[in-house]
Design an enzyme around this catalytic site. Structure first.
Site, PDB file in Angstrom:
ATOM      1  N   ASP A  21       0.894  -1.246   0.045  1.00 42.28           N
ATOM      2  CA  ASP A  21       0.098   0.134   0.055  1.00 42.28           C
ATOM      3  C   ASP A  21       1.057   1.199  -0.074  1.00 42.28           C
ATOM      4  OD1 ASP A  21      -2.311   1.465  -0.021  1.00 42.28           O
ATOM      5  OD2 ASP A  21      -2.803   1.222   2.143  1.00 42.28           O
ATOM      6  N   HIS A  38       2.640   2.975  -8.967  1.00 33.97           N
ATOM      7  CA  HIS A  38       2.362   1.636  -9.281  1.00 33.97           C
ATOM      8  C   HIS A  38       3.532   1.366  -9.942  1.00 33.97           C
ATOM      9  CE1 HIS A  38      -1.359   2.370  -7.892  1.00 33.97           C
ATOM     10  NE2 HIS A  38      -2.165   2.779  -8.833  1.00 33.97           N
ATOM     11  N   THR A  67     -11.114  -6.521  -4.738  1.00 38.79           N
ATOM     12  CA  THR A  67     -12.471  -6.394  -5.368  1.00 38.79           C
ATOM     13  C   THR A  67     -12.878  -4.994  -5.384  1.00 38.79           C
ATOM     14  OG1 THR A  67     -12.972  -8.534  -4.566  1.00 38.79           O
ATOM     15  CG2 THR A  67     -14.743  -7.177  -5.156  1.00 38.79           C
ATOM     16  N   GLU A  68     -12.632  -4.229  -4.238  1.00 42.54           N
ATOM     17  CA  GLU A  68     -12.996  -2.886  -4.116  1.00 42.54           C
ATOM     18  C   GLU A  68     -12.082  -2.012  -4.979  1.00 42.54           C
ATOM     19  OE1 GLU A  68     -12.519  -5.142  -1.413  1.00 42.54           O
ATOM     20  OE2 GLU A  68     -14.494  -5.279  -0.903  1.00 42.54           O
ATOM     21  N   ASN A  69     -10.833  -2.462  -5.431  1.00 42.52           N
ATOM     22  CA  ASN A  69     -10.276  -1.442  -6.244  1.00 42.52           C
ATOM     23  C   ASN A  69     -10.718  -1.388  -7.754  1.00 42.52           C
ATOM     24  OD1 ASN A  69      -7.084  -2.702  -4.852  1.00 42.52           O
ATOM     25  ND2 ASN A  69      -7.954  -0.689  -4.496  1.00 42.52           N
ATOM     26  N   TRP A  70     -11.735  -2.274  -7.947  1.00 44.26           N
ATOM     27  CA  TRP A  70     -12.437  -1.958  -9.370  1.00 44.26           C
ATOM     28  C   TRP A  70     -13.083  -0.503  -9.282  1.00 44.26           C
ATOM     29  CZ3 TRP A  70     -10.994  -4.751 -13.385  1.00 44.26           C
ATOM     30  CH2 TRP A  70     -10.630  -6.180 -13.127  1.00 44.26           C
TER      31      TRP A  70
HETATM   32  C1  IPE Z   1      -5.494  -2.613  -0.350  1.00 47.15           C
HETATM   33  O1  IPE Z   1      -5.157  -1.454  -0.377  1.00 47.15           O
HETATM   34  C2  IPE Z   1      -5.582  -3.326  -1.670  1.00 47.15           C
HETATM   35  C3  IPE Z   1      -4.244  -3.578  -2.183  1.00 47.15           C
HETATM   36  C4  IPE Z   1      -3.056  -3.362  -1.630  1.00 47.15           C
HETATM   37  C5  IPE Z   1      -4.309  -4.385  -3.386  1.00 47.15           C
HETATM   38  P1  IPE Z   1      -6.331  -0.263  -0.643  1.00 47.15           P
HETATM   39  O2  IPE Z   1      -5.396   0.974  -0.773  1.00 47.15           O
HETATM   40  O3  IPE Z   1      -7.299  -0.466  -1.831  1.00 47.15           O
HETATM   41  O4  IPE Z   1      -6.883  -0.199   0.686  1.00 47.15           O
HETATM   42  P2  IPE Z   1      -7.877   0.873   1.509  1.00 47.15           P
HETATM   43  O5  IPE Z   1      -9.149   1.134   0.645  1.00 47.15           O
HETATM   44  O6  IPE Z   1      -7.032   1.980   1.584  1.00 47.15           O
HETATM   45  O7  IPE Z   1      -8.287   0.078   2.850  1.00 47.15           O
HETATM   46  C1  IPE Z   2      -1.533   0.186  -3.507  1.00 47.24           C
HETATM   47  O1  IPE Z   2      -1.295   1.596  -3.187  1.00 47.24           O
HETATM   48  C2  IPE Z   2      -1.733  -0.362  -4.578  1.00 47.24           C
HETATM   49  C3  IPE Z   2      -3.181  -0.743  -5.032  1.00 47.24           C
HETATM   50  C4  IPE Z   2      -4.339  -0.832  -3.928  1.00 47.24           C
HETATM   51  C5  IPE Z   2      -3.430  -1.217  -6.480  1.00 47.24           C
HETATM   52  P1  IPE Z   2      -2.265   2.530  -3.508  1.00 47.24           P
HETATM   53  O2  IPE Z   2      -2.694   2.941  -4.800  1.00 47.24           O
HETATM   54  O3  IPE Z   2      -3.692   2.201  -2.600  1.00 47.24           O
HETATM   55  O4  IPE Z   2      -1.578   4.108  -2.918  1.00 47.24           O
HETATM   56  P2  IPE Z   2      -2.344   5.085  -1.839  1.00 47.24           P
HETATM   57  O5  IPE Z   2      -2.994   4.249  -0.791  1.00 47.24           O
HETATM   58  O6  IPE Z   2      -3.684   5.501  -2.438  1.00 47.24           O
HETATM   59  O7  IPE Z   2      -1.286   6.022  -1.438  1.00 47.24           O
HETATM   60 MG    MG Z   3      -4.118   2.475  -0.491  1.00 50.93          MG
END
Ligand code: IPE
Ligand code: IPE
Ligand code: MG
Length: 246
Positions: A21, A38, A67-70
């Site tokens: 993260d 990324h 799943t929520e990242n969609w």
């Molecule tokens: C969790 O990170 C998912 C991945 C690292 C793939 P997110 O950044 O999506 O989590 P939340 O939404 O802050 O909890």
């Molecule tokens: C983790 O980094 C990667 C994924 C969840 C795919 P983030 O994209 O969540 O980065 P922040 O949390 O917004 O900094």
């Molecule tokens: Mg994040």
């Protein structure tokens, strides 16, 4: 890089899971866009895998896309899927040469065709490798996984009296892997975000403020050293644990 002297090679966890993260926040701190974050995180994947291999960790699970990242902006989702394909294509020779077995968990049917193709190809090609298993959690969420497990049990006609921990384990997408002893989350967030809810029941949790693109081998080693300093009691008393260790 040699294994640091503060790590006991006899007590290395078998399975480490990581919530990678902080890519977006790190990119912002560099005056760049989220996608750059990324892309930069790929080096951290390489370094973590290398550190894990050197230590003799047998399973490394990386939460790469939830799943929520969609629900993120479609340009970001597309860039992440593109990065996934390019990374697999670019790394698979080295992974294979290093004895890495690639695996994936999650709702893989929802991935774009190109991702599915490269992923399945990589999994097939490396299936007999034995150094370490690299498990990518993609389009994964633990609640999705638990729902799928329950559906699977109902469809197989499992009876209530047959349900126990082992049976549930067998219906989860992680049925081939042991539970992680250690879960690492980068970027300072202290939550599970729908990751391995069942499997993390007794894992040690390690949170670091380091953003994922800055996470290096040494940070991985540091997490292992911290893990080794903890007393895992599994509900017992400290005295019982000390007696057993003697
Ligand atoms: C969790 O990170 C998912 C991945 C690292 C793939 P997110 O950044 O999506 O989590 P939340 O939404 O802050 O909890
Ligand atoms: C983790 O980094 C990667 C994924 C969840 C795919 P983030 O994209 O969540 O980065 P922040 O949390 O917004 O900094
Ligand atoms: Mg994040």
């Amino acid at each position: 890089m040699a294994i640091p002297s503060n790590i006991n090679p006899e007590k290395v966890p078998n399975h480490v899971a990581i919530i990678m993260d902080g890519n977006g926040r790190w990119a912002k701190s560099q005056g760049q866009d989220r996608i750059y974050g990324h892309l930069s995180g790929v080096r951290s994947v390489r370094e973590s895998l290398e550190a894990a291999r050197e230590l003799g960790v047998k399973y490394l699970t990386l939460y790469a896309f939830s799943t929520e990242n969609w629900n993120r902006p479609k340009e970001e989702v597309a860039a992440l899927m593109d990065l996934l394909v390019k990374t697999i294509v670019g790394e698979i020779d080295e992974l294979d040469a290093n004895g890495v077995r690639l695996e994936a968990i999650g709702d893989l049917e929802h991935l774009p065709e190109s991702c599915k193709k490269e992923l399945q190809g990589g999994i097939e090609r490396t299936k007999n490798n034995q150094e370490i298993t690299l498990i990518l959690a993609l389009s994964y969420s633990s609640r999705w996984e638990i729902i799928e497990a329950i559906k699977g049990m109902i469809n197989s006609g499992v009876k209530a009296e047959e349900v126990n921990e082992e049976l549930i384990h067998n219906y989860l997408s992680t049925h081939d892997f042991p539970d992680p002893e250690l879960m690492i989350r980068t970027s300072g967030e202290q939550r599970i975000s729908n990751f391995l809810l069942w499997q993390l029941a007794y894992s040690e949790l390690y949170f670091t403020d380091t953003f994922w693109p800055e996470f290096r081998k040494n940070d991985f080693f540091e997490a292992i050293a911290e893990f080794q300093s903890r007393e895992r009691r599994f509900g017992k008393t400290s005295e019982q644990i000390i007696l057993k260790d003697k």
